[in-house]
Write a protein that holds these residues in place. Structure first.
Motif, PDB file in Angstrom:
ATOM      1  N   MET A 111       0.665  -1.210  -0.096  1.00  0.00           N
ATOM      2  CA  MET A 111      -0.001   0.197  -0.080  1.00  0.00           C
ATOM      3  C   MET A 111       0.700   1.327   0.018  1.00  0.00           C
ATOM      4  O   MET A 111       0.418   2.201  -0.840  1.00  0.00           O
ATOM      5  CB  MET A 111      -0.875  -0.053   1.329  1.00  0.00           C
ATOM      6  CG  MET A 111      -2.016  -0.947   1.058  1.00  0.00           C
ATOM      7  SD  MET A 111      -3.106  -1.268   2.472  1.00  0.00           S
ATOM      8  CE  MET A 111      -3.474   0.419   2.663  1.00  0.00           C
ATOM      9  N   THR A 112       1.991   1.192   0.702  1.00  0.00           N
ATOM     10  CA  THR A 112       2.756   2.438   0.835  1.00  0.00           C
ATOM     11  C   THR A 112       3.458   2.438  -0.474  1.00  0.00           C
ATOM     12  O   THR A 112       3.592   3.604  -1.282  1.00  0.00           O
ATOM     13  CB  THR A 112       3.852   2.199   1.879  1.00  0.00           C
ATOM     14  OG1 THR A 112       3.141   2.187   3.285  1.00  0.00           O
ATOM     15  CG2 THR A 112       4.721   3.399   2.029  1.00  0.00           C
ATOM     16  N   ALA A 113       3.764   1.549  -1.090  1.00  0.00           N
ATOM     17  CA  ALA A 113       4.668   1.777  -2.597  1.00  0.00           C
ATOM     18  C   ALA A 113       3.730   2.140  -3.357  1.00  0.00           C
ATOM     19  O   ALA A 113       3.847   3.054  -4.211  1.00  0.00           O
ATOM     20  CB  ALA A 113       5.097   0.435  -2.976  1.00  0.00           C
ATOM     21  N   MET A 114       2.563   1.635  -3.527  1.00  0.00           N
ATOM     22  CA  MET A 114       1.387   2.162  -4.608  1.00  0.00           C
ATOM     23  C   MET A 114       0.978   3.623  -4.338  1.00  0.00           C
ATOM     24  O   MET A 114       0.930   4.320  -5.152  1.00  0.00           O
ATOM     25  CB  MET A 114       0.239   1.344  -4.370  1.00  0.00           C
ATOM     26  CG  MET A 114       0.369  -0.190  -5.005  1.00  0.00           C
ATOM     27  SD  MET A 114       0.856   0.053  -6.674  1.00  0.00           S
ATOM     28  CE  MET A 114      -0.758   0.772  -7.477  1.00  0.00           C
ATOM     29  N   ASP A 115       0.905   3.967  -3.039  1.00  0.00           N
ATOM     30  CA  ASP A 115       0.745   5.390  -2.882  1.00  0.00           C
ATOM     31  C   ASP A 115       1.770   6.386  -3.043  1.00  0.00           C
ATOM     32  O   ASP A 115       1.650   7.361  -3.841  1.00  0.00           O
ATOM     33  CB  ASP A 115       0.447   5.541  -1.128  1.00  0.00           C
ATOM     34  CG  ASP A 115       0.152   6.990  -0.593  1.00  0.00           C
ATOM     35  OD1 ASP A 115      -1.030   7.563  -1.459  1.00  0.00           O
ATOM     36  OD2 ASP A 115       0.567   7.484   0.066  1.00  0.00           O
ATOM     37  N   ASN A 116       3.083   6.018  -2.864  1.00  0.00           N
ATOM     38  CA  ASN A 116       4.086   6.740  -3.346  1.00  0.00           C
ATOM     39  C   ASN A 116       4.188   6.621  -4.718  1.00  0.00           C
ATOM     40  O   ASN A 116       4.444   7.855  -5.600  1.00  0.00           O
ATOM     41  CB  ASN A 116       5.574   6.245  -2.789  1.00  0.00           C
ATOM     42  CG  ASN A 116       5.796   6.373  -1.393  1.00  0.00           C
ATOM     43  OD1 ASN A 116       5.084   7.019  -0.708  1.00  0.00           O
ATOM     44  ND2 ASN A 116       6.641   5.770  -0.806  1.00  0.00           N
ATOM     45  N   SER A 117       3.883   5.740  -5.569  1.00  0.00           N
ATOM     46  CA  SER A 117       4.006   5.455  -7.099  1.00  0.00           C
ATOM     47  C   SER A 117       2.782   6.633  -7.443  1.00  0.00           C
ATOM     48  O   SER A 117       2.966   7.269  -8.597  1.00  0.00           O
ATOM     49  CB  SER A 117       3.589   4.042  -7.642  1.00  0.00           C
ATOM     50  OG  SER A 117       3.585   3.909  -8.906  1.00  0.00           O
ATOM     51  N   SER A 118       1.537   6.424  -6.889  1.00  0.00           N
ATOM     52  CA  SER A 118       0.612   7.365  -7.409  1.00  0.00           C
ATOM     53  C   SER A 118       0.746   8.861  -6.997  1.00  0.00           C
ATOM     54  O   SER A 118       0.595   9.796  -8.145  1.00  0.00           O
ATOM     55  CB  SER A 118      -0.789   7.150  -6.584  1.00  0.00           C
ATOM     56  OG  SER A 118      -1.193   5.663  -6.934  1.00  0.00           O
ATOM     57  N   LYS A 119       1.520   8.917  -6.152  1.00  0.00           N
ATOM     58  CA  LYS A 119       1.874  10.821  -5.851  1.00  0.00           C
ATOM     59  C   LYS A 119       2.965  10.845  -6.905  1.00  0.00           C
ATOM     60  O   LYS A 119       2.959  12.095  -7.439  1.00  0.00           O
ATOM     61  CB  LYS A 119       2.575  10.752  -4.395  1.00  0.00           C
ATOM     62  CG  LYS A 119       1.658  10.549  -3.278  1.00  0.00           C
ATOM     63  CD  LYS A 119       2.280  10.709  -1.903  1.00  0.00           C
ATOM     64  CE  LYS A 119       1.358  10.717  -1.010  1.00  0.00           C
ATOM     65  NZ  LYS A 119       1.868  10.771   0.601  1.00  0.00           N
ATOM     66  N   ASN A 120       3.846  10.170  -7.223  1.00  0.00           N
ATOM     67  CA  ASN A 120       4.956  10.292  -8.237  1.00  0.00           C
ATOM     68  C   ASN A 120       4.249  10.578  -9.651  1.00  0.00           C
ATOM     69  O   ASN A 120       4.692  11.587 -10.204  1.00  0.00           O
ATOM     70  CB  ASN A 120       6.003   9.347  -8.206  1.00  0.00           C
ATOM     71  CG  ASN A 120       6.834   9.453  -6.932  1.00  0.00           C
ATOM     72  OD1 ASN A 120       7.128  10.291  -6.317  1.00  0.00           O
ATOM     73  ND2 ASN A 120       7.758   8.325  -6.997  1.00  0.00           N
ATOM     74  N   ALA A 121       3.522   9.596  -9.881  1.00  0.00           N
ATOM     75  CA  ALA A 121       2.757   9.736 -11.188  1.00  0.00           C
ATOM     76  C   ALA A 121       1.879  11.133 -11.353  1.00  0.00           C
ATOM     77  O   ALA A 121       1.839  11.737 -12.330  1.00  0.00           O
ATOM     78  CB  ALA A 121       1.827   8.819 -11.426  1.00  0.00           C
ATOM     79  N   GLY A 122       1.285  11.448 -10.418  1.00  0.00           N
ATOM     80  CA  GLY A 122       0.517  12.866 -10.041  1.00  0.00           C
ATOM     81  C   GLY A 122       1.377  13.935 -10.376  1.00  0.00           C
ATOM     82  O   GLY A 122       1.007  14.767 -11.017  1.00  0.00           O
ATOM     83  N   MET A 123       2.479  14.142  -9.755  1.00  0.00           N
ATOM     84  CA  MET A 123       3.602  15.148  -9.895  1.00  0.00           C
ATOM     85  C   MET A 123       4.107  15.148 -11.315  1.00  0.00           C
ATOM     86  O   MET A 123       4.146  16.483 -11.879  1.00  0.00           O
ATOM     87  CB  MET A 123       4.532  15.051  -8.908  1.00  0.00           C
ATOM     88  CG  MET A 123       4.299  15.143  -7.447  1.00  0.00           C
ATOM     89  SD  MET A 123       5.463  15.010  -6.154  1.00  0.00           S
ATOM     90  CE  MET A 123       6.973  14.875  -6.872  1.00  0.00           C
ATOM     91  N   PHE A 124       4.143  14.042 -11.835  1.00  0.00           N
ATOM     92  CA  PHE A 124       4.650  13.854 -13.164  1.00  0.00           C
ATOM     93  C   PHE A 124       3.726  14.598 -14.207  1.00  0.00           C
ATOM     94  O   PHE A 124       3.961  15.327 -15.125  1.00  0.00           O
ATOM     95  CB  PHE A 124       5.149  12.473 -13.718  1.00  0.00           C
ATOM     96  CG  PHE A 124       5.417  12.413 -15.155  1.00  0.00           C
ATOM     97  CD1 PHE A 124       6.607  12.979 -15.386  1.00  0.00           C
ATOM     98  CD2 PHE A 124       4.717  11.992 -16.049  1.00  0.00           C
ATOM     99  CE1 PHE A 124       6.908  12.808 -16.934  1.00  0.00           C
ATOM    100  CE2 PHE A 124       4.856  11.894 -17.319  1.00  0.00           C
ATOM    101  CZ  PHE A 124       6.200  12.401 -17.749  1.00  0.00           C
ATOM    102  N   LEU A 125       2.316  14.116 -14.021  1.00  0.00           N
ATOM    103  CA  LEU A 125       1.255  14.548 -14.784  1.00  0.00           C
ATOM    104  C   LEU A 125       1.048  16.163 -14.664  1.00  0.00           C
ATOM    105  O   LEU A 125       0.752  16.821 -15.566  1.00  0.00           O
ATOM    106  CB  LEU A 125       0.270  13.749 -14.660  1.00  0.00           C
ATOM    107  CG  LEU A 125      -0.093  12.372 -15.016  1.00  0.00           C
ATOM    108  CD1 LEU A 125      -1.341  11.641 -14.496  1.00  0.00           C
ATOM    109  CD2 LEU A 125       0.128  12.453 -16.546  1.00  0.00           C
ATOM    110  N   ASP A 126       1.208  16.533 -13.335  1.00  0.00           N
ATOM    111  CA  ASP A 126       0.994  17.940 -13.239  1.00  0.00           C
ATOM    112  C   ASP A 126       2.119  18.948 -13.879  1.00  0.00           C
ATOM    113  O   ASP A 126       2.032  19.800 -14.567  1.00  0.00           O
ATOM    114  CB  ASP A 126       1.018  18.481 -11.819  1.00  0.00           C
ATOM    115  CG  ASP A 126      -0.266  17.982 -11.055  1.00  0.00           C
ATOM    116  OD1 ASP A 126      -1.064  17.758 -11.666  1.00  0.00           O
ATOM    117  OD2 ASP A 126      -0.138  17.922  -9.927  1.00  0.00           O
TER     118      ASP A 126
END
Length: 160
Positions: A111-126
């Motif tokens: 869950m922690t790895a997926m949360d970090n991955s989602s945050k990184n993807a969100g920052m990249f998309l922004d």
């Protein structure tokens, strides 16, 4: 190198959520292995928080060690069958506990790895959206001005 120290190997353990039947099979395999021991220890990951866990030791004892325990004489009518049943259930329960704790630690790590991955993807998309907007504004300014050399053009290069 350590092949002589391995009694048995299990596969597909931990692929599905642990069940008591799985732990009972492991305990039966250990008890029926014929390996003589006085005590041992199981190592497992104990859930501490969402971001961490502790590697913990769980002691296990042989039937002979439990049978020779000082406090065992306090109990009435303990024959060999009762003690055997206790040892089987006790070992299966300890293994089940270790499997559940390990599964909990594994799930929190995922869950922690997926949360970090989602945050990184969100920052990249922004960042990509902002760069695309800057790129679009810069292209419009380049077409609308007479002197294109004064316009700073940067950003992602998008086709079209």
């Amino acid at each position: 190198m350590f092949a002589k120290n391995i009694l048995c190997v299990g596969s597909e353990i931990g692929r599905l959520p642990p069940q008591f039947g799985d732990a009972a099979k492991i305990a039966t395999n250990i008890l029926n292995s014929g390996f003589e021991y006085d005590s041992g220890k199981m190592l497992f990951n104990r859930f501490k928080s969402v971001v961490s866990y502790d590697t913990t030791e769980m002691p296990i004892y042989s039937m002979a060690t439990v049978n020779n325990a000082d406090k065992l004489a306090l109990y009435d009518s303990l024959d060999a069958d009762v003690l055997q049943s206790y040892m089987e259930y006790s070992l299966a329960s300890l293994i089940y506990y270790c499997l559940k704790e390990g599964a909990c630690s594994e799930q929190s790590s995922r869950m922690t790895a997926m949360d970090n991955s989602s945050k990184n993807a969100g920052m990249f998309l922004d960042c990509a959206v902002k760069m695309t907007q800057i790129n679009y504004v810069s292209r419009n300014q380049l077409h609308n001005t007479s002197n294109g050399c004064q316009i700073l053009y940067f950003g992602l290069s998008w086709p079209g």
